[in-house]
Design a protein around this motif. Sequence first.
Motif, mmCIF file in Angstrom:
data_model
loop_
_atom_site.group_PDB
_atom_site.id
_atom_site.type_symbol
_atom_site.label_atom_id
_atom_site.label_comp_id
_atom_site.label_asym_id
_atom_site.label_seq_id
_atom_site.Cartn_x
_atom_site.Cartn_y
_atom_site.Cartn_z
ATOM 1 N N SER A 38 7.309 2.547 58.340
ATOM 2 C CA SER A 38 8.049 1.474 58.993
ATOM 3 C C SER A 38 7.735 1.460 60.481
ATOM 4 C CB SER A 38 9.552 1.671 58.781
ATOM 5 O OG SER A 38 10.310 0.653 59.415
ATOM 6 N N GLY A 39 7.681 0.275 61.077
ATOM 7 C CA GLY A 39 7.541 0.145 62.521
ATOM 8 C C GLY A 39 6.374 0.902 63.102
ATOM 9 N N ILE A 40 6.648 1.664 64.162
ATOM 10 C CA ILE A 40 5.575 2.409 64.821
ATOM 11 C C ILE A 40 5.055 3.546 63.947
ATOM 12 C CG2 ILE A 40 6.409 1.817 67.121
ATOM 13 C CD1 ILE A 40 7.473 4.668 67.357
ATOM 14 N N PHE B 237 0.659 13.155 55.217
ATOM 15 C CA PHE B 237 1.788 13.177 54.288
ATOM 16 C C PHE B 237 2.911 12.328 54.876
ATOM 17 C CE2 PHE B 237 -0.502 17.124 53.790
ATOM 18 C CZ PHE B 237 -0.493 17.395 52.425
ATOM 19 N N VAL B 238 3.479 11.443 54.066
ATOM 20 C CA VAL B 238 4.588 10.607 54.524
ATOM 21 C C VAL B 238 5.760 10.753 53.554
ATOM 22 C CG1 VAL B 238 5.403 8.251 54.954
ATOM 23 C CG2 VAL B 238 3.108 8.938 55.688
ATOM 24 N N PRO B 239 6.847 11.376 53.981
ATOM 25 C CA PRO B 239 8.055 11.418 53.148
ATOM 26 C C PRO B 239 8.787 10.086 53.246
ATOM 27 C CG PRO B 239 8.458 12.551 55.220
ATOM 28 C CD PRO B 239 7.017 12.126 55.238
ATOM 29 N N ALA B 240 9.383 9.657 52.137
ATOM 30 C CA ALA B 240 10.019 8.340 52.130
ATOM 31 C C ALA B 240 11.287 8.357 51.296
ATOM 32 C CB ALA B 240 9.054 7.295 51.586
ATOM 33 N N ARG B 241 12.315 7.752 51.826
ATOM 34 C CA ARG B 241 13.549 7.571 51.055
ATOM 35 C C ARG B 241 13.367 6.469 50.026
ATOM 36 N NH1 ARG B 241 18.046 4.513 51.972
ATOM 37 N NH2 ARG B 241 17.199 3.833 53.969
ATOM 38 N N LYS C 84 9.105 0.708 48.921
ATOM 39 C CA LYS C 84 8.912 0.108 50.243
ATOM 40 C C LYS C 84 7.746 0.770 50.964
ATOM 41 C CE LYS C 84 11.263 -0.689 54.672
ATOM 42 N NZ LYS C 84 12.538 -0.501 55.432
ATOM 43 N N ALA C 85 7.646 2.093 50.844
ATOM 44 C CA ALA C 85 6.579 2.828 51.523
ATOM 45 C C ALA C 85 5.206 2.439 50.989
ATOM 46 C CB ALA C 85 6.808 4.327 51.367
#
Length: 324
Positions: free
Chosen positions: A39-41, A57-61, A65-66
């Motif tokens: 999201s965003g920046i 690695f990107v953790p996402a709730r 959406k991610a």
Amino acid sequence: MTTLQAPIRSGFGPASTAAEVIAGIDLSGKHIVVTGGYSGIGVETVRAFRSAGATVFVPARDIVKAKDALRDIPGVILDEMDLLDPASIDKYAERVLSQTDALHILVNNAGIMAPPLARDSRGYESQFAANHLGHFQLTCRLWPALRRAHGARVIALSSYGHRRAGIDFHDPNFEAREYDPWIAYGQSKTANALFAVALDSIGQRQGVRAFSVHPGGIVTDLIRHMSQAQIDASEIIDKAGRPIIDPRNNKKTPQQGAATTVWCATNARLDGMGGVYCADCEISPVLSSDDSTELVGVRPRATDPVAAGRLWQLSEQLTGTRID
């Protein structure tokens, strides 16, 4: 303070973009975690790291959406994590540690701003919990991999919003005082800056350095809790509904907003440095007082090593987590 809180003439500035800052840098073989990287920046931060060859690695709730947000950036490793859920943080860290021996960069980018009063399962105020305590716990859990990188950097996303409040050590979770969403936001952003001061003091002996960052004012989902009157007063959107871009007056594109994070995470000029608050791809000067009305710089309370140590101890107590 482990590094002088003073500008170093970086060669970049308010209008610099993440792509410009990372040009010529090779991150092949490097492993990076970016919270809020969808999201965003955060998206632009991930894009810059991936363009330089890093494994990100990107953790996402919200995984759906991610996936949608990162669909044009191949190779990002997505997994579930909720900063308001301590068990979720622990499980995510375990999965990252099972996939990489060394973590070279951790960007604690995710955050919320000025929501109505809400609490996590422990009863902690949501902004203090998500913006600071969740990232504190994640950093502690990932510490073995950061240490093994032999030169890792941790970036904490603070904000000029730290001007709104320091840390209320007697009532950080608004149990006795009336809740003010902007005071709570300011407290959490001061906490982000002090976290970097304390972590750098602890980590530098093992090669881990930390920085806090003010990215600038960027129109993203972060403003979703602002009223229309607040948005109008901030002068961040024009009458046609378009973001106003004026980097020298703190109004940036997401690409410009990601630049200071990427600079702190990768620039060789910062080798051997840490524990400082940065903005506009530069180490910020310290303002004369916490009551200063200047728009550029960091308030003394956000760089105070005594307050940083006190916050670190409080965070250990509230999360039951520590660095071994």
